[in-house]
Design an enzyme around this catalytic site. Sequence first.
Site, short mmCIF file in Angstrom:
data_model
loop_
_atom_site.label_atom_id
_atom_site.label_comp_id
_atom_site.label_asym_id
_atom_site.label_seq_id
_atom_site.Cartn_x
_atom_site.Cartn_y
_atom_site.Cartn_z
CB SER A 135 53.10 -61.13 -37.43
OG SER A 135 51.80 -62.00 -38.50
CE LYS A 161 52.06 -65.43 -37.33
NZ LYS A 161 52.04 -65.44 -35.66
CE LYS A 163 49.06 -64.26 -39.75
NZ LYS A 163 48.73 -65.34 -38.74
CG ASP A 188 50.18 -68.02 -37.80
OD1 ASP A 188 49.15 -69.32 -37.68
OD2 ASP A 188 49.30 -67.35 -37.68
CD GLU A 213 51.26 -68.58 -35.17
OE1 GLU A 213 52.13 -68.00 -35.45
OE2 GLU A 213 50.17 -68.05 -34.50
CG ASP A 238 47.25 -68.49 -32.71
OD1 ASP A 238 46.13 -68.56 -31.87
OD2 ASP A 238 47.36 -67.20 -33.39
CE LYS A 262 47.50 -64.71 -31.72
NZ LYS A 262 46.13 -65.09 -33.08
N GLY A 290 50.01 -61.48 -31.12
CA GLY A 290 49.14 -60.54 -31.38
C GLY A 290 48.27 -60.73 -32.13
#
Length: 368
Positions: A135, A161, A163, A188, A213, A238, A262, A290
């Site tokens: 990530s 991934k 952000k 995400d 996400e 998420d 998670k 995570g």
Amino acid sequence: MKIDKTVLFLTKMKLKNPFRTSFGVTQERDILLVNLQSEGYNGWGECVAEHGPWYSGETISSCKHIITDYIVPWLKKADLENPSQYQEIVNKIKGNQMAKACVEDAVWDLYGQINNVSLKELVEGEKDTIPAGISLGIQKDFNTLLSKISQAVENKYKRVKIKIEPGWDVEIVKQIRDHYPELLLMVDANSAYRIKDKEIFLALDKYNLMMIEQPLQYYDIADHAKLQKEISTPICLDESIKNVDDARVAIELEACKIINVKPARVGGITETLKIHQLAELLKVPLWCGGMLETGIGRAKNVAVASLKSFTLPNDISEGERYYTDFIIDPIFKLNEDGTLDVPSNLPGLGVSINEDKINSLATDKKKL
Ligand code: OSB
Ligand code: MG
């Protein structure tokens, strides 16, 4: 299983690099660790809450309060036959999943230690290795991101991934695709958009992303369902999924096609197993997310990711990714094929805990 002693450690750990998401930057973390003792055995749990209530409503202080004033006093009175009974003890507490989860993790580890069984076996995990994904936070410019992606590709991470946030989304994805047309890539948003921003997602829909996400607000299952109808890229939730009922409703309303589980966000391993059962039944792919965990939380996530329906690459990177201090031994190393081994030779978390290191990092230590 009766708990003889509980110790709460507050440790300070610096991140190698600041980690930036749409809700803020993390540079240093105060991490709450829970140690439960019974019959001379030790169980450990890590709390993933951050300083402020930005990812969810929980904070380090709120967790400390819920653990100290409710969970531990109730747990002390109990005599657990198995870790799943822990949920009955904390059921009365609404929300506060991260607080509940870190003590539950310590209960599972302790139970594994006492019975000489690994967490992988306890949860009936099926895989010996799990696919590791990375990530990447929001960077200062595209070239910095590109070099991090190229490093991740070189290290054989199974997917990347990134952000996103308004202003760091479609153009960035387009440029990544210019360099890496085939990369397994996902984004995400950590709830940075609203349904009125639909055009952004229609644009992202053209770039063959594995999933998007948490584009919208954590409470907004209805708008996620509206958005999913308009785009073919799967939505992965998420923040919205806080328990098995959220998962069931989101799937029923077609608000998502994939769930990032998670364990700490859903209140622990027992609730994770319920979501896993539902996902198996409804054929919904899962992966383990995570929260910048140290070795203790990471080992727990690895065991969970070994479950059958965790079919997609996880946000579980190698132990050296975030920190320079290590509180477990051995730390998780990335295999040449981009996987991590699931420990099963030692009981509980399957790694040894370096208590001297924890003590040296502790800024506060409290016996409850
Ligand atoms: O949304 O998945 C997230 C880190 C902190 C808070 C929220 C998230 C993340 C990550 C990092 O994406 C995942 C990791 O631990 O590697
Ligand atoms: Mg996320």
